[in-house]
Design a protein around this motif. Sequence first.
Motif, PDB file in Angstrom:
ATOM      1  N   TYR A  86       0.823  -1.210   0.000  1.00  0.00           N
ATOM      2  CA  TYR A  86       0.000   0.000   0.000  1.00  0.00           C
ATOM      3  C   TYR A  86       0.859   1.263   0.000  1.00  0.00           C
ATOM      4  O   TYR A  86       0.639   2.169  -0.803  1.00  0.00           O
ATOM      5  CB  TYR A  86      -0.918  -0.018   1.228  1.00  0.00           C
ATOM      6  CG  TYR A  86      -1.783   1.199   1.376  1.00  0.00           C
ATOM      7  CD1 TYR A  86      -2.961   1.321   0.645  1.00  0.00           C
ATOM      8  CD2 TYR A  86      -1.435   2.222   2.250  1.00  0.00           C
ATOM      9  CE1 TYR A  86      -3.767   2.426   0.783  1.00  0.00           C
ATOM     10  CE2 TYR A  86      -2.239   3.335   2.385  1.00  0.00           C
ATOM     11  CZ  TYR A  86      -3.401   3.431   1.655  1.00  0.00           C
ATOM     12  OH  TYR A  86      -4.194   4.532   1.796  1.00  0.00           O
ATOM     13  N   ARG A  89       2.553   2.047  -3.233  1.00  0.00           N
ATOM     14  CA  ARG A  89       1.626   2.651  -4.198  1.00  0.00           C
ATOM     15  C   ARG A  89       1.407   4.136  -3.871  1.00  0.00           C
ATOM     16  O   ARG A  89       1.385   4.984  -4.760  1.00  0.00           O
ATOM     17  CB  ARG A  89       0.314   1.880  -4.118  1.00  0.00           C
ATOM     18  CG  ARG A  89      -0.767   2.343  -5.039  1.00  0.00           C
ATOM     19  CD  ARG A  89      -0.631   1.694  -6.409  1.00  0.00           C
ATOM     20  NE  ARG A  89      -1.579   2.296  -7.350  1.00  0.00           N
ATOM     21  CZ  ARG A  89      -1.312   3.366  -8.067  1.00  0.00           C
ATOM     22  NH1 ARG A  89      -0.132   3.939  -7.979  1.00  0.00           N
ATOM     23  NH2 ARG A  89      -2.203   3.862  -8.892  1.00  0.00           N
ATOM     24  N   GLU A  92       4.175   6.385  -4.970  1.00  0.00           N
ATOM     25  CA  GLU A  92       4.235   6.698  -6.393  1.00  0.00           C
ATOM     26  C   GLU A  92       3.347   7.890  -6.720  1.00  0.00           C
ATOM     27  O   GLU A  92       3.685   8.759  -7.484  1.00  0.00           O
ATOM     28  CB  GLU A  92       3.740   5.505  -7.227  1.00  0.00           C
ATOM     29  CG  GLU A  92       4.697   4.356  -7.296  1.00  0.00           C
ATOM     30  CD  GLU A  92       4.006   3.108  -7.831  1.00  0.00           C
ATOM     31  OE1 GLU A  92       2.916   3.234  -8.418  1.00  0.00           O
ATOM     32  OE2 GLU A  92       4.561   2.020  -7.639  1.00  0.00           O
ATOM     33  N   GLY A  93       2.149   7.881  -6.112  1.00  0.00           N
ATOM     34  CA  GLY A  93       1.160   8.899  -6.434  1.00  0.00           C
ATOM     35  C   GLY A  93       1.569  10.267  -5.935  1.00  0.00           C
ATOM     36  O   GLY A  93       2.565  10.418  -5.230  1.00  0.00           O
ATOM     37  N   SER A 349      -7.519  -0.640   0.124  1.00  0.00           N
ATOM     38  CA  SER A 349      -7.540  -1.169  -1.241  1.00  0.00           C
ATOM     39  C   SER A 349      -8.674  -0.549  -2.044  1.00  0.00           C
ATOM     40  O   SER A 349      -8.503  -0.192  -3.216  1.00  0.00           O
ATOM     41  CB  SER A 349      -7.711  -2.689  -1.217  1.00  0.00           C
ATOM     42  OG  SER A 349      -6.548  -3.298  -0.721  1.00  0.00           O
ATOM     43  N   SER A 352      -7.892   3.015  -3.010  1.00  0.00           N
ATOM     44  CA  SER A 352      -6.947   3.177  -4.118  1.00  0.00           C
ATOM     45  C   SER A 352      -7.547   2.639  -5.416  1.00  0.00           C
ATOM     46  O   SER A 352      -7.125   3.038  -6.492  1.00  0.00           O
ATOM     47  CB  SER A 352      -5.600   2.532  -3.797  1.00  0.00           C
ATOM     48  OG  SER A 352      -5.735   1.144  -3.737  1.00  0.00           O
ATOM     49  N   ALA A 353      -8.544   1.759  -5.315  1.00  0.00           N
ATOM     50  CA  ALA A 353      -9.181   1.261  -6.534  1.00  0.00           C
ATOM     51  C   ALA A 353     -10.128   2.299  -7.142  1.00  0.00           C
ATOM     52  O   ALA A 353     -10.267   2.373  -8.362  1.00  0.00           O
ATOM     53  CB  ALA A 353      -9.956  -0.020  -6.238  1.00  0.00           C
ATOM     54  N   HIS A 440     -15.149   3.541 -13.307  1.00  0.00           N
ATOM     55  CA  HIS A 440     -13.696   3.406 -13.216  1.00  0.00           C
ATOM     56  C   HIS A 440     -13.308   2.693 -11.930  1.00  0.00           C
ATOM     57  O   HIS A 440     -12.854   3.300 -10.981  1.00  0.00           O
ATOM     58  CB  HIS A 440     -13.042   4.784 -13.292  1.00  0.00           C
ATOM     59  CG  HIS A 440     -13.828   5.820 -12.573  1.00  0.00           C
ATOM     60  ND1 HIS A 440     -14.785   6.585 -13.195  1.00  0.00           N
ATOM     61  CD2 HIS A 440     -13.846   6.201 -11.283  1.00  0.00           C
ATOM     62  CE1 HIS A 440     -15.332   7.389 -12.324  1.00  0.00           C
ATOM     63  NE2 HIS A 440     -14.790   7.181 -11.161  1.00  0.00           N
ATOM     64  N   HIS A 442     -10.770   0.111 -10.526  1.00  0.00           N
ATOM     65  CA  HIS A 442      -9.561  -0.598 -10.942  1.00  0.00           C
ATOM     66  C   HIS A 442      -8.692  -0.845  -9.714  1.00  0.00           C
ATOM     67  O   HIS A 442      -8.147   0.096  -9.136  1.00  0.00           O
ATOM     68  CB  HIS A 442      -8.807   0.241 -11.976  1.00  0.00           C
ATOM     69  CG  HIS A 442      -7.453  -0.311 -12.266  1.00  0.00           C
ATOM     70  ND1 HIS A 442      -7.274  -1.552 -12.847  1.00  0.00           N
ATOM     71  CD2 HIS A 442      -6.223   0.196 -12.041  1.00  0.00           C
ATOM     72  CE1 HIS A 442      -5.980  -1.768 -12.969  1.00  0.00           C
ATOM     73  NE2 HIS A 442      -5.320  -0.740 -12.488  1.00  0.00           N
ATOM     74  N   ASP A 443      -8.605  -2.106  -9.304  1.00  0.00           N
ATOM     75  CA  ASP A 443      -7.791  -2.432  -8.128  1.00  0.00           C
ATOM     76  C   ASP A 443      -6.321  -2.298  -8.509  1.00  0.00           C
ATOM     77  O   ASP A 443      -5.782  -3.086  -9.269  1.00  0.00           O
ATOM     78  CB  ASP A 443      -8.092  -3.852  -7.654  1.00  0.00           C
ATOM     79  CG  ASP A 443      -7.408  -4.142  -6.323  1.00  0.00           C
ATOM     80  OD1 ASP A 443      -6.760  -3.229  -5.790  1.00  0.00           O
ATOM     81  OD2 ASP A 443      -7.526  -5.270  -5.827  1.00  0.00           O
ATOM     82  N   SER A 444      -5.674  -1.274  -7.963  1.00  0.00           N
ATOM     83  CA  SER A 444      -4.305  -0.996  -8.384  1.00  0.00           C
ATOM     84  C   SER A 444      -3.281  -1.756  -7.558  1.00  0.00           C
ATOM     85  O   SER A 444      -2.108  -1.755  -7.885  1.00  0.00           O
ATOM     86  CB  SER A 444      -4.044   0.509  -8.268  1.00  0.00           C
ATOM     87  OG  SER A 444      -4.433   0.949  -6.995  1.00  0.00           O
ATOM     88  N   LEU A 445      -3.714  -2.413  -6.485  1.00  0.00           N
ATOM     89  CA  LEU A 445      -2.760  -3.154  -5.664  1.00  0.00           C
ATOM     90  C   LEU A 445      -2.683  -4.596  -6.156  1.00  0.00           C
ATOM     91  O   LEU A 445      -3.678  -5.151  -6.603  1.00  0.00           O
ATOM     92  CB  LEU A 445      -3.192  -3.137  -4.199  1.00  0.00           C
ATOM     93  CG  LEU A 445      -3.220  -1.761  -3.539  1.00  0.00           C
ATOM     94  CD1 LEU A 445      -3.699  -1.876  -2.119  1.00  0.00           C
ATOM     95  CD2 LEU A 445      -1.851  -1.136  -3.578  1.00  0.00           C
TER      96      LEU A 445
END
Lengths: 484, 225
Positions: A86, A89, A92-93, A349, A352-353, A440, A442-445
């Motif tokens: 987590y 991620r 990065e953002g 999660s 972030s999704a 939109h 989208h599970d980014s993990l």
Amino acid sequence: MLPLAVAAPLTALLCLPLARTRWARPVSIAGSAAVLALALALAWRVTAGGPLVAARGWLQADALSALLACIIGAVGLASAWYAHFYMARQEEGHDAASWTGGRYDALFHGLVGSLIVAALANNLGLLWVAIEGSTLTSALLVGYYRRPGAVEAAWKYLMLCSVGIALGLLATVLIYYSAVPLVGEGSVGLQWTVLAAAAPALQPHFVKLAFVLALVGYGTKAGLAPMHTWLPDAHSQAPTPVSALLSAALLATALTAVLRFHAIAARCLGPDFSGGLLVFFGLLSMAVAAPFMLIQGDYKRLLAYSSVEHTGLVALAVGLGHPLAILGGLFHLVSHALAKTLAFLVGGSLASATGARRLDHWSGVVQAAPALGALFVIAGVGLAGLPPGALFLSEWLTLAGGLAAGRPGVVAAAIALLAIVFAGLAFHWTRVALGHPSKHFHDSLPAASRRPLWLLAAALLLLGVYLPPPLRHLLEQAARVIRP
Amino acid sequence: MTGAPLIDWLPRSNAINLLAGVFLLSALYAVTQRRTAACITAYTWNSLSLAAIAMLVALLTGARHIGVAAALVLVSKGFLIPRLLRRALARSRSRAEAEPYVSIQLSALLCGALVVIAFSQTRVLFGEGVSILASCLPVSIATTLVGLFLMVSRKQALAMVVGLVILENAIFLAAVSLTYGMPLVVEMGVLLDLLVGTALLGMMVGRIEESFATDDATRLTSLRG
């Protein structure tokens, strides 16, 4: 016991030079695993061989401290494991901007370490120092992100808890004052084991005053109403793995500090005075939290109010004073820790999704991401106290204990408040689970990030139907620490 | 109590009473000052009188651990914390002083009432003390209340911190007057925590100004519900 006390601070020191390298997170996870393993080993030894005292009476481990250390260890490991995915991620953002860039892991283990020391402290002065230490490290984590909300939350948290903890210091001084004529000056007069044994001979009105101050002081930190106002801000602004640690482990630790004072007061004054106050503030916390949970649209704030409610329930359980209720209350610490950690991490999660923290943006999660949806539903079942979640069992034990103690009025009030909370959670959860998925989603993990969550969910559901004998022995012995 | 002959010429309880008076008056002085800088000065005097009381107790009782604690109080509360606060004040850019919630005159009156209440109630709770520090306990309880009042009546973040550290001083005085302080290791831990806590609060004040462009902590209202 000593290795357990130094494991987390040592990990924190190791993480400092490793900050921003790829080694920091693995070291952090390994350290957390070591803390949990040592805590379990300690629990094993304590249940088999009785309480231990170490470091010249500064540290001790009875069943209550071992239970608490296991909770801290388990929550710490789950949070550190999840943070591996987590926080990477987050960094990065552009959300990443933080005041203490890269020190996350060191601060996290500083917090875990101070909680473990608070759990093992025998000396009430050391307990104070450790709990204040946890305030300092967690304030930096609450204010980790460089955004106004986090600054505001950290400021309120640090100010209110500093005042609270100052009153806790006064409580410590008063207990020491009442003990000095009996056991003499020096650190012996602050040792909990000594005080608990000498409690019947302490001067009653100082013990009374000390308990009230400890209840207000450490109760501020434990999130008991009406001193809970900082809690929804702090727990919702912290990075998600830290929110889990705050709600599941830090509240339990602060509440246990109150219970240590309660144990002394109950042995000195009889259980009615301090038990009555615990019941009152417990019910008040549940009553204050319930309406906010009905209308709360921000997921993390909803969970924070839920923590106020559950802390209140544990205080109520111990205050009722019946062995069954105390057992239920202590089991509730365990089951709440599992459910709340799961709920926070799954929320991380989902946030972030979807890129949103509000519940109305998450609708249709079961359809859009079945795995996350299942975990989200299990967390909701747990928090609402539905079977087969472990909270059903612990709440049931508490209420049965209340009836056995001959307090049907209190039990009825608690059931009414639990029903309101249930209605609120059911409303939010069905809307999110059954709604139409947003476009939109989208599970980014990575899928591996869900492994600690599945473990938590499995434990939550297992404990609801089967209480393993070692845990039962530990809980029974811990209940006897509070009320012999 | 075996008095050390060293300062037997000094009417000792009078000396301690005098210092306790300085302790209480410095806290009250902070309440009557609108400028945060003056509040910090008042806090410095508050800490110095606390250290002096502890040092006097150490001389009178001959207990070395109190002397060490007094020296630590002098360094941390008398020197380091005021410095941290002044530095935070110097960094602060906003010069407009927000009006306190309660006017200065009314604050002084209310705090006077708090002092009277504290003195009368302490006697009810603890009885007439016989130790040389009998006067310090009501002073510490009164100062606790005054510190709390300062915290809730001000709007500037830094002035609130001054209220908090005065409150902590008062609790330290309570510890000294009830039990001649706590065991040294505990006191060292407590002082370290308080020092770090104040440093963090000073840092937070800076972050508040950077994020909200004001040092008025009552404007921090983005989180609700």
